[in-house]
Design an enzyme around this catalytic site. Structure first.
Site, PDB file in Angstrom:
ATOM      1  N   TYR A  78      26.012  36.936  11.007  1.00 14.89           N
ATOM      2  CA  TYR A  78      26.007  35.492  10.753  1.00 14.89           C
ATOM      3  C   TYR A  78      26.508  34.726  11.980  1.00 14.89           C
ATOM      4  O   TYR A  78      25.923  33.734  12.389  1.00 14.89           O
ATOM      5  CB  TYR A  78      26.890  35.183   9.537  1.00 14.89           C
ATOM      6  N   PHE A 130       3.533  13.479  19.691  1.00 19.67           N
ATOM      7  CA  PHE A 130       2.839  14.370  18.761  1.00 19.67           C
ATOM      8  C   PHE A 130       3.095  13.839  17.340  1.00 19.67           C
ATOM      9  O   PHE A 130       4.062  13.118  17.123  1.00 19.67           O
ATOM     10  CB  PHE A 130       3.385  15.795  18.942  1.00 19.67           C
ATOM     11  N   ASP A 131       2.239  14.198  16.373  1.00 17.93           N
ATOM     12  CA  ASP A 131       2.373  13.539  15.055  1.00 17.93           C
ATOM     13  C   ASP A 131       3.733  13.776  14.386  1.00 17.93           C
ATOM     14  O   ASP A 131       4.302  12.844  13.818  1.00 17.93           O
ATOM     15  CB  ASP A 131       1.193  13.854  14.123  1.00 17.93           C
ATOM     16  N   ASP A 220       9.271  17.334  25.630  1.00 15.48           N
ATOM     17  CA  ASP A 220       8.747  18.021  24.449  1.00 15.48           C
ATOM     18  C   ASP A 220       7.866  19.128  25.042  1.00 15.48           C
ATOM     19  O   ASP A 220       6.714  18.907  25.410  1.00 15.48           O
ATOM     20  CB  ASP A 220       7.948  17.038  23.593  1.00 15.48           C
ATOM     21  N   ALA A 222       6.529  22.183  24.245  1.00 13.67           N
ATOM     22  CA  ALA A 222       5.875  23.232  23.448  1.00 13.67           C
ATOM     23  C   ALA A 222       4.935  24.084  24.304  1.00 13.67           C
ATOM     24  O   ALA A 222       4.849  25.292  24.118  1.00 13.67           O
ATOM     25  CB  ALA A 222       5.103  22.607  22.287  1.00 13.67           C
ATOM     26  N   LYS A 263       4.150  27.855  19.953  1.00 18.10           N
ATOM     27  CA  LYS A 263       3.111  27.738  20.977  1.00 18.10           C
ATOM     28  C   LYS A 263       3.474  28.687  22.124  1.00 18.10           C
ATOM     29  O   LYS A 263       3.319  29.891  21.985  1.00 18.10           O
ATOM     30  CB  LYS A 263       2.991  26.281  21.443  1.00 18.10           C
ATOM     31  N   HIS A 455      -5.864  13.663   5.407  1.00 21.27           N
ATOM     32  CA  HIS A 455      -6.770  14.728   5.852  1.00 21.27           C
ATOM     33  C   HIS A 455      -6.390  16.092   5.291  1.00 21.27           C
ATOM     34  O   HIS A 455      -7.237  16.966   5.159  1.00 21.27           O
ATOM     35  CB  HIS A 455      -6.835  14.776   7.380  1.00 21.27           C
TER      36      HIS A 455
END
Ligand SMILES: *Cc1c(COP(=O)(O)O)cnc(C)c1O
Length: 465
Positions: A78, A130-131, A220, A222, A263, A455
């Protein structure tokens, strides 16, 4: 260029297979029924009914022998797990950042970061959010400001760094509204702008403006390795540098970063938040404990930390990145030669088909990009994703009509180290059949939809059925 000898042109996969995963096959008739049942929404198709799955490159990659071997070393303690310290060292060596917090995926890092930096009335600039980034910025009460370079809006312009930030617009924002800007973000590669890279000159430009106005600068990151590879191949002065050293330079221009490790971490789950400011450490760590877990595992198992530590080192290998970029290019030029227009130049992780150019007579209200994605599945059992009016269109409450999105794109994202050249050749063959038979692309209408992020769950049907 082939790494064995320049006489050979084929860029072979820089790996061989040790474990195989069978891919499913279906008949056209079965797919016709599946589409009907799924409401012509490819998110509703079970994965075992998809032969080539190009829905996303996120968390869908194949791990290496070294990653699987490292997982056995996972320390599931832990507190103070050795796996954490191994990962911390890898991240510090790569990024130069002092503090390293593991999180379960990219959006968890965003949640932590924007709880600290976001607030009502603040404005947070990025080349393109990014979304999930936009959602977390807005959830914090801040405004997400996209400042993409002007060349990003032309799908056919062959600019080498279409992912860049518009530095003049950033300076304008900082000059007039500095007090409301808590930090500056930059997404590498620029996912929302088609996986397009950001140049080192542009990253340096953002750094200079952040220094001038006294703002922290976060990447960011990724797809940091794909971005570094494009800097090496496209930016003057970097051709002789290793991708790894370019990535190190990118990170060292920033004050911190967050990474969706699904990614370029080459893992199926994982993320990171890393930064230098010791003043940020306590508030971020406290939120991490509340929302993710103790700081030495942060929402991941010890074995996940081990796989990530290896993935972050493997991803900057030149052979891998050369093959990766070549695969995207090979798929993209195959579509182009077949007569299906694609976004240029090719980005790092996906091919984006320009459905508006391919189907100029189909209005956005008939969802041309979704119609093309449905045709790729019906004819070829290939799953892609629509990025057009189904994803981003807004219902006009007065007319009940869809306000079209600026672009009608179909994204074919390539999972890392998963498909071979024969799979890609097959996708190109499917594209040829559709290019020669545009009637196979049937216009659609929405039958039911959710008020937000429609969507994912919308149901559609062919027009006139
Ligand atoms: C995927 C991604 C995220 C979000 O990460 P998740 O791991 O999906 O939560 C954030 N920013 C960029 C640029 C991404 O590509």
């Amino acid at each position: 260029m082939n790494p064995i000898d320049p006489r050979f042109k084929t860029i072979i996969e820089p790996f061989k297979l040790k474990i195989v995963e069978p891919i499913p096959f279906t008949t056209r008739e079965e797919r016709e029924t599946l589409l009907k049942t799924a409401g012509y929404n490819l998110f509703n198709i079970p994965a075992d009914k998809v032969t080539i799955d190009l829905l996303t490159d996120s968390g869908t990659g194949a791990m290496s022998v070294e990653q699987w071997a490292a997982m056995f070393r996972g320390d599931e303690s832990y507190a103070g797990a050795t796996s954490y310290y191994r990962l911390e060292k890898v991240v510090r060596d790569l990024t130069g950042f002092k503090h390293v917090l593991p999180v379960h995926q990219g959006r968890a890092a965003e949640k932590l970061l924007f709880q600290v930096f976001g607030a009502q009335g603040r404005r947070i600039p990025n080349n393109s959010h990014f979304d999930t980034t936009r959602a977390h910025v807005e959830f914090s009460g801040s405004e997400a400001v996209d400042l993409p370079a002007p060349e990003s809006s032309d799908t056919q312009a062959e600019h080498p760094f279409k992912g860049n930030m518009d530095l003049a617009a950033l300076e304008e924002l900082l000059k007039h509204d500095a007090a409301r800007v808590p930090l500056v973000c930059l997404t590498v590669t620029n996912n929302s702008a088609g996986g397009q890279p950001v140049s080192m000159a542009n990253i340096r430009g953002v750094r200079a403006l952040c220094d001038k106005y006294g703002k922290p600068f976060f990447l960011d990151a990724a797809r940091f390795a794909e971005n570094a590879y494009f800097i090496r191949t496209r930016e003057p002065g970097y051709a002789e540098r290793s991708v790894r050293s370019i990535a190190e330079e990118m990170f060292r221009l920033a004050d911190g970063c967050w990474i969706s490790a699904k990614k370029d971490g080459l893992v199926n789950i994982g993320g990171l938040l890393a930064f230098n400011d010791t003043g940020l450490h306590d508030p971020l760590r406290n939120l991490l404990i509340l929302q993710e877990g103790f700081p030495t595992y942060g929402g991941l198992a010890g074995r996940d930390l081990e796989a990530l530590a290896v993935g972050l080192q493997e991803v900057t290998h030149e052979d891998y990145l050369r093959y990766r970029a070549a695969t995207v290019q090979y798929l993209g030029s195959g579509f182009e030669k077949a007569g299906i227009p694609v976004l240029k130049p090719f980005g790092g992780h996906a091919v984006y088909v320009d459905a508006k150019r391919f189907l100029p007579r189909m209005p956005p209200q008939q969802f041309p990009a979704q119609a093309l994605a449905v045709a790729l599945y019906l004819e070829g059992a290939i799953r892609s994703v629509e990025i057009g009016t189904l994803m981003f269109g807004r219902k006009n409450p007065a007319t009940g009509q869809d306000e079209p999105a600026p672009r009608e794109l179909v994204r074919l994202a390539l999972p890392r180290r998963v498909y071979t050249q024969a799979h890609v050749d097959y996708c190109v063959e499917v594209a040829q059949v559709i290019a020669q038979g545009k009637h196979l692309v049937r216009p659609l209408k929405i039958v039911s939809e959710a008020p937000i992020l429609r969507h994912f769950t919308a149901r559609l049907e062919p027009l006139g059925s």
